[in-house]
Design an enzyme around this catalytic site. Sequence first.
Site, short mmCIF file in Angstrom:
data_model
loop_
_atom_site.label_atom_id
_atom_site.label_comp_id
_atom_site.label_asym_id
_atom_site.label_seq_id
_atom_site.Cartn_x
_atom_site.Cartn_y
_atom_site.Cartn_z
N GLY A 91 36.59 45.80 46.37
CA GLY A 91 36.32 45.39 47.75
C GLY A 91 35.32 44.27 47.86
CB CYS A 115 33.52 33.23 40.71
SG CYS A 115 32.99 34.39 41.95
#
Lengths: 75, 236
Positions: free
Chosen positions: B167, B185
């Site tokens: 989530g 990332c």
Amino acid sequence: MPDVRLPDLGEVDEVTVVEWLKKEGETVAHGEDLVEVETEKTTFVIEAPQDGRLVQILKPQGEKARFDDLLARID
Amino acid sequence: MTTSLHGSTEQEIAAVHLPLGRAEYRATHELQLRLHALRSQGVIPDTILSVEHDPVFTIGRRGSRTNLLVGKDTLEREGIAVYEVERGGDITYHGPGQVVLYPIVDLRDHGKDIAGYVRGLEQAVIGVLARLGVEADRRPGLPGVWVKERKIAAIGVHVRKWVTLHGLALNVRANREHFAMINPCGMKIEAVSLDDLVDRRYSLAEVISNLLEAMETLFGWRVVEEEPERFLKERG
């Protein structure tokens, strides 16, 4: 020969094939995890649409696919 | 965009919030998998876990340990665990001072749109931050929520049988040094926390209840809070 196609995932342009969870030549069962694709930080598992043998993978790992693209064939 | 997430009817969808408080990553991940199975079988409604994790780096399906910039010694000294997980995205950090929400949602009730779902999560964060006085936004091609060039919330989702796992993580007062140990990332990204941007110190509980309220509107939920152990005993 039944096709495995990229399902409609909503407002998604294209996905990247992350990993095939079955190899060419392997038998697969209906509902079994077949291939994992990723888009927008979301991974999505596509299941085998029926029992059979995974005959041919048309979108190998790393390739892009769009809605309804042929991913593989099951015999 | 928001209407499609409501599903086919305008009726409210019952959802449950299980507040876990502070919890270790692995146990929470096992709980997610258990709830995912129950949701897939239709035994439980959409269920949202809220949690503040012990320090952990998690690596997504296309992630790489090369984006972890410190060695084993540093990880041990700081007490940071590392796990490889099934969500999309690369490496991310969770730790104290960060609100993490894991909505276990059946997307068949929400328009079967995985991009729309991710945008819904982002929109919930953006709406709450706006209410608290922070202007945040999306950046094209870079999922998550950003305050100018700095990232305040990370998003990573896994979908199996149309039911979601994982989530969002929103930094309220997260450890800056821990964030500096990774390329989040897979890029050189600077993290920012709510505390860096506003004068008032919001509690994690306040932020969680604001997020749930925003998500009720976006996803058409009516969220009821339940005590996790009792809920699992009765439903699991």
